[in-house]
Every structure is written in structure tokens, then in C-alpha cells.
Design an enzyme around this catalytic site. Sequence first.
Site, short mmCIF file in Angstrom:
data_model
loop_
_atom_site.label_atom_id
_atom_site.label_comp_id
_atom_site.label_asym_id
_atom_site.label_seq_id
_atom_site.Cartn_x
_atom_site.Cartn_y
_atom_site.Cartn_z
N ARG A 66 0.82 -1.22 0.00
CA ARG A 66 0.00 0.00 0.00
C ARG A 66 0.85 1.26 0.00
O ARG A 66 0.41 2.29 -0.49
CB ARG A 66 -0.98 -0.01 1.19
CG ARG A 66 -2.13 -1.00 1.01
CD ARG A 66 -3.10 -0.95 2.16
NE ARG A 66 -2.46 -1.25 3.43
CZ ARG A 66 -2.47 -2.44 4.03
NH1 ARG A 66 -3.12 -3.45 3.48
NH2 ARG A 66 -1.85 -2.62 5.17
N GLU A 103 6.49 -11.12 15.19
CA GLU A 103 6.11 -11.79 16.44
C GLU A 103 6.57 -13.25 16.42
O GLU A 103 7.10 -13.76 17.39
CB GLU A 103 4.59 -11.70 16.62
CG GLU A 103 4.13 -12.07 18.01
CD GLU A 103 2.63 -11.88 18.19
OE1 GLU A 103 2.13 -12.28 19.24
OE2 GLU A 103 1.97 -11.31 17.28
#
Length: 178
Positions: A66, A103
Site C-alpha cells: 500500500r 512476532e
Amino acid sequence: MTHHTVTAAQLASAIRNIPDFPKPGIQFKDITPVLGDARLFAGAIDLLTADVVPGSVDAVVGIDARGFIFAAAAALKLKAAFVPVRKKGKLPYQCHEESYDLEYGSNTVAIHTDALAPGKKVILVDDLLATGGTAGAAVNLIKKTGAEIVEVSFLIELAFLNGRAKLPGQKVRSLILY
């Protein structure tokens, strides 16, 4: 100071919050209503590039995917080149690579070795600053080329994730804070 017909508050009100997308617990910020309104889209680019004089930067670097939308439009407005930072394996020529932790596991981003050069002035643009992992890696890629980062600009910043901590020494602009 450029006169803006669109305010950051107007942009914020157009962004849709999609709960539990792409997975439970995530509040996804859907920017497509901003892109789908010519006035808001142009206003977002004006605000992302406010106070940057056209011709004063050599390139606008955008982050996959994006970020490409905003960076390419900003590059045109600033009369600058557009340079993509992509996920590893997507660029065809020789690349600098930079990995960053997620993560679980890690990601790697890349930039062509000849995309920028020492002394070139660049702005890094992305749609969203969250944990700062991708933006921090992109900053390190730009540094590997020898180019100078004038500013790092985001449409949205999720301030509670403290992504700015991964951008030490950088001038950071974000239009909308959550």
C-alpha cells in the site's frame, strides 16, 4: 505553508475500521475510502508532502504494497523518482536486503543496489506505522545505498505500538494517530 483543502480529521473520518481482520483481535484500518475519493486522495498526498518543495528530493521510496500507492503519487507531485522496497525475491536485479523480526519468525525486504546513490535525498512513505519493523528495515536499506533520508511519512500511526522507537534519528510525519 500550502493551503490544504483536506484535513487529517477528514481523512480519519473516511478510514473504515474493520474489526477482527485479517484475524481476531486486529482492528484493520481500511484506507480504500480515501483512495476512492479523488479529493481525499489528493489531500492525503498534499498533507504527506507538506513543506517539501518539488525538486528538493531526488526520490520517494515506497514500501510494498500500500505504500506504493502513496509514494508513487507523492513522487509525481514532488517531481522525484519512485523507488520500491519490496519483499525478498520480488525484485529482479541485484539487491540490498534487510531482515527484521516479526512476532513469530522474520521478514526480509529488498531494494535494488542501483536504485539510489550516495548524496541523494529521499523521503520514505508508507500507509501505516505499526511496530516499525518494516519501516526500520527500509531505513536501513536506504542507508546501505548511501542516500540521505529527509523524512519518513505515514498516513496512519498506531502510536500505542511505539513504532517510532525503530526509527531513531529520523524526522517522522504521520497524519492520523490511533
